[in-house]
Structures are given as structure tokens and as C-alpha cells.
Design a protein around this motif. Structure first.
Motif, PDB file in Angstrom:
ATOM      1  N   ALA A  73     -17.110  11.729 -46.936  1.00 17.62           N
ATOM      2  CA  ALA A  73     -16.047  12.104 -46.000  1.00 17.62           C
ATOM      3  C   ALA A  73     -15.977  13.612 -45.813  1.00 17.62           C
ATOM      4  N   VAL A  74     -16.160  14.354 -46.895  1.00 17.08           N
ATOM      5  CA  VAL A  74     -16.095  15.814 -46.801  1.00 17.08           C
ATOM      6  C   VAL A  74     -17.234  16.355 -45.942  1.00 17.08           C
ATOM      7  N   GLY A  75     -18.370  15.694 -45.975  1.00 17.21           N
ATOM      8  CA  GLY A  75     -19.524  16.164 -45.217  1.00 17.21           C
ATOM      9  C   GLY A  75     -19.592  15.687 -43.781  1.00 17.21           C
ATOM     10  N   GLU A  76     -18.666  14.873 -43.345  1.00 15.38           N
ATOM     11  CA  GLU A  76     -18.705  14.346 -41.981  1.00 15.38           C
ATOM     12  C   GLU A  76     -18.181  15.367 -40.976  1.00 15.38           C
ATOM     13  N   THR A  77     -18.943  15.581 -39.921  1.00 12.83           N
ATOM     14  CA  THR A  77     -18.511  16.480 -38.855  1.00 12.83           C
ATOM     15  C   THR A  77     -18.206  15.715 -37.579  1.00 12.83           C
ATOM     16  N   ALA A  78     -19.079  14.797 -37.202  1.00  8.93           N
ATOM     17  CA  ALA A  78     -18.929  14.097 -35.925  1.00  8.93           C
ATOM     18  C   ALA A  78     -17.607  13.338 -35.808  1.00  8.93           C
ATOM     19  N   PRO A  79     -17.206  12.540 -36.808  1.00  8.94           N
ATOM     20  CA  PRO A  79     -15.920  11.850 -36.645  1.00  8.94           C
ATOM     21  C   PRO A  79     -14.748  12.820 -36.529  1.00  8.94           C
ATOM     22  N   MET A  80     -14.844  13.937 -37.217  1.00  6.70           N
ATOM     23  CA  MET A  80     -13.762  14.918 -37.143  1.00  6.70           C
ATOM     24  C   MET A  80     -13.717  15.593 -35.775  1.00  6.70           C
ATOM     25  N   LEU A  81     -14.884  15.830 -35.182  1.00  4.85           N
ATOM     26  CA  LEU A  81     -14.911  16.438 -33.849  1.00  4.85           C
ATOM     27  C   LEU A  81     -14.189  15.575 -32.826  1.00  4.85           C
ATOM     28  N   TYR A  82     -14.376  14.266 -32.939  1.00  2.00           N
ATOM     29  CA  TYR A  82     -13.803  13.360 -31.948  1.00  2.00           C
ATOM     30  C   TYR A  82     -12.373  12.932 -32.255  1.00  2.00           C
ATOM     31  N   THR A  83     -11.909  13.162 -33.472  1.00  5.16           N
ATOM     32  CA  THR A  83     -10.550  12.729 -33.811  1.00  5.16           C
ATOM     33  C   THR A  83      -9.611  13.888 -34.130  1.00  5.16           C
ATOM     34  N   ALA A  84     -10.119  14.892 -34.831  1.00  7.81           N
ATOM     35  CA  ALA A  84      -9.254  15.999 -35.239  1.00  7.81           C
ATOM     36  C   ALA A  84      -9.427  17.228 -34.362  1.00  7.81           C
ATOM     37  N   GLY A  85     -10.448  17.229 -33.512  1.00  7.84           N
ATOM     38  CA  GLY A  85     -10.681  18.399 -32.676  1.00  7.84           C
ATOM     39  C   GLY A  85     -11.141  19.571 -33.523  1.00  7.84           C
ATOM     40  N   TRP A  86     -10.829  20.770 -33.080  1.00  8.28           N
ATOM     41  CA  TRP A  86     -11.145  21.965 -33.853  1.00  8.28           C
ATOM     42  C   TRP A  86     -10.167  23.057 -33.488  1.00  8.28           C
ATOM     43  N   SER A  87      -9.704  23.759 -34.486  1.00 11.70           N
ATOM     44  CA  SER A  87      -8.812  24.885 -34.271  1.00 11.70           C
ATOM     45  C   SER A  87      -9.155  25.955 -35.291  1.00 11.70           C
ATOM     46  N   ASP A  88      -9.287  27.188 -34.821  1.00  4.57           N
ATOM     47  CA  ASP A  88      -9.558  28.277 -35.753  1.00  4.57           C
ATOM     48  C   ASP A  88      -8.285  29.041 -36.111  1.00  4.57           C
ATOM     49  N   SER A  89      -7.149  28.506 -35.706  1.00  2.00           N
ATOM     50  CA  SER A  89      -5.879  29.141 -36.059  1.00  2.00           C
ATOM     51  C   SER A  89      -5.350  28.553 -37.366  1.00  2.00           C
ATOM     52  N   LEU A  90      -4.328  29.169 -37.893  1.00  7.87           N
ATOM     53  CA  LEU A  90      -3.733  28.690 -39.137  1.00  7.87           C
ATOM     54  C   LEU A  90      -3.122  27.306 -38.937  1.00  7.87           C
ATOM     55  N   PRO A  91      -3.127  26.477 -39.984  1.00  6.02           N
ATOM     56  CA  PRO A  91      -2.548  25.134 -39.857  1.00  6.02           C
ATOM     57  C   PRO A  91      -1.066  25.193 -39.497  1.00  6.02           C
ATOM     58  N   THR A  92      -0.665  24.264 -38.648  1.00 11.64           N
ATOM     59  CA  THR A  92       0.739  24.207 -38.236  1.00 11.64           C
ATOM     60  C   THR A  92       1.551  23.271 -39.114  1.00 11.64           C
ATOM     61  N   GLY A  93       0.878  22.402 -39.860  1.00 12.10           N
ATOM     62  CA  GLY A  93       1.584  21.442 -40.691  1.00 12.10           C
ATOM     63  C   GLY A  93       1.925  20.159 -39.956  1.00 12.10           C
ATOM     64  N   LYS A  94       1.615  20.100 -38.670  1.00 13.54           N
ATOM     65  CA  LYS A  94       1.886  18.889 -37.900  1.00 13.54           C
ATOM     66  C   LYS A  94       0.763  17.879 -38.134  1.00 13.54           C
ATOM     67  N   THR A  96       0.298  15.205 -36.077  1.00 14.62           N
ATOM     68  CA  THR A  96      -0.163  14.684 -34.790  1.00 14.62           C
ATOM     69  C   THR A  96      -0.127  15.776 -33.730  1.00 14.62           C
ATOM     70  N   ASP A  97      -0.928  15.586 -32.708  1.00 16.55           N
ATOM     71  CA  ASP A  97      -0.983  16.469 -31.537  1.00 16.55           C
ATOM     72  C   ASP A  97      -1.246  17.931 -31.880  1.00 16.55           C
ATOM     73  N   SER A  98      -2.075  18.162 -32.881  1.00 19.51           N
ATOM     74  CA  SER A  98      -2.426  19.525 -33.251  1.00 19.51           C
ATOM     75  C   SER A  98      -3.822  19.523 -33.862  1.00 19.51           C
ATOM     76  N   PRO A  99      -4.815  20.110 -33.176  1.00 17.80           N
ATOM     77  CA  PRO A  99      -6.158  20.163 -33.756  1.00 17.80           C
ATOM     78  C   PRO A  99      -6.148  20.939 -35.076  1.00 17.80           C
ATOM     79  N   VAL A 100      -7.106  20.646 -35.936  1.00 14.45           N
ATOM     80  CA  VAL A 100      -7.167  21.281 -37.252  1.00 14.45           C
ATOM     81  C   VAL A 100      -8.549  21.885 -37.479  1.00 14.45           C
ATOM     82  N   GLY A 101      -8.625  22.777 -38.437  1.00  9.97           N
ATOM     83  CA  GLY A 101      -9.903  23.342 -38.846  1.00  9.97           C
ATOM     84  C   GLY A 101     -10.434  22.605 -40.063  1.00  9.97           C
ATOM     85  N   TYR A 102     -11.738  22.530 -40.189  1.00  9.53           N
ATOM     86  CA  TYR A 102     -12.372  21.895 -41.342  1.00  9.53           C
ATOM     87  C   TYR A 102     -13.690  22.604 -41.591  1.00  9.53           C
ATOM     88  N   LEU A 103     -14.186  22.497 -42.789  1.00 10.07           N
ATOM     89  CA  LEU A 103     -15.278  23.342 -43.253  1.00 10.07           C
ATOM     90  C   LEU A 103     -16.641  23.002 -42.653  1.00 10.07           C
TER      91      LEU A 103
END
Length: 153
Positions: A73-94, A96-103
Motif C-alpha cells: 500500500a505504501v508503494g502504490e502510486t496509481a490508485p492514489m493518483l486516481y483517488t487522492a489526487g495530489w497536493s503539494d500544500s500542507l495537509p488541511t486535515g479534511k 473529503t474533498d481535499s487532495p493530499v500529498g504522498y511520498l
């Protein structure tokens, strides 16, 4: 729902279920039947037998399955791209409806950039991911070792 942390977590959870289920099934199958028979002969309740004897004996295999699922799960990129999006900003804590960053995203994105700095960032992210996984594996082995020590006494 849009891109969100919740969608990413749910997707990765569903991807990990088969690994955990198979490892748990295998670990429970390797517990000798004499353990169950002995507990039954002593008149121990079934719930106590399951919790204190069977699961304690199977815990190393179950933890191994969880570690495999977590590492995948930690190494998966493709599922995260399609579900979590991508954000290079600080986490908002939400959730839903907020893309997140992942390594894994910087590893995937920056590796093919022409800039040496971008490639270095990709290598740094990969190194952090490897260190994180090694720490998780060490924690899992520690849990397994402690459970074995307690089951022998």
C-alpha cells in the motif's frame, strides 16, 4: 466525493485485504490441532481458546501478512493518483474533498525530469520511503518477537 484522503485510504485498504486474509488463513491453519483439542479437553471456553491459544500462536503469520499489505500500500502510486489526487500544500486535515500529498508521487514525477535537482528529490523521497518501510518491518518483527516470547512462557 472528488479527490480525498478518505478515498485513497479506502482504496488502499481494499487492495490490502487479500494479502491479510491469505496470511491469516495460512497462519491459523498452521496452528496445531492438538492446541485446540487440549484446550477443549481441559474444558476451556471456545472464545478463550481462540484468543489466548490460537491467535497467540498465529500472530507472527498475521503480522507478516499485515506488513506485506502495508508495504504494498505504501508503494502504490496509481490508485492514489486516481483517488487522492495530489497536493503539494500542507495537509488541511479534511478527509473529503481535499487532495493530499504522498511520498510515491515525487518519486514517480521527479525521476524523469531533466533537472538534477528534481532527480535528487526523487532519490530522497525513495530513500525516505525505504527507511519508513524498514522501520515498519522492524516494529512488526518486534511485535512478533514479543508475542513468541509470551507464548513460550
Amino acid at each position: 466525493m472528488g479527490f480525498s484522503l478518505l478515498a485513497g485510504v479506502l482504496t488502499l485498504s481494499v487492495l490490502g485485504i487479500p494479502y491479510i486474509a491469505k496470511a491469516t488463513e495460512s497462519a491459523l491453519g498452521q496452528v496445531p490441532t492438538s492446541y485446540r483439542e487440549g484446550a477443549e479437553a481441559l474444558g476451556l471456553p471456545a472464545g478463550w481458546t481462540l484468543r489466548k491459544i490460537v491467535l497467540k500462536s498465529a500472530l507472527p503469520g498475521i503480522v507478516t501478512g499485515m506488513l506485506v499489505a502495508l508495504a504494498l500500500a505504501v508503494g502504490e502510486t496509481a490508485p492514489m493518483l486516481y483517488t487522492a489526487g495530489w497536493s503539494d500544500s500542507l495537509p488541511t486535515g479534511k478527509l473529503t474533498d481535499s487532495p493530499v500529498g504522498y511520498l510515491t508521487y515525487p518519486i514517480w514525477t521527479f525521476y524523469n525530469q531533466p533537472s538534477k535537482t528534481a532527480r535528487d528529490l526523487s532519490y530522497d523521497a525513495a530513500f525516505l520511503l525505504i527507511v519508513l518501510l524498514l522501520l515498519l518491518i522492524a516494529i512488526g518483527r518486534l511485535i512478533t518477537g514479543v508475542s513468541r516470547r509470551h507464548s513460550e512462557s
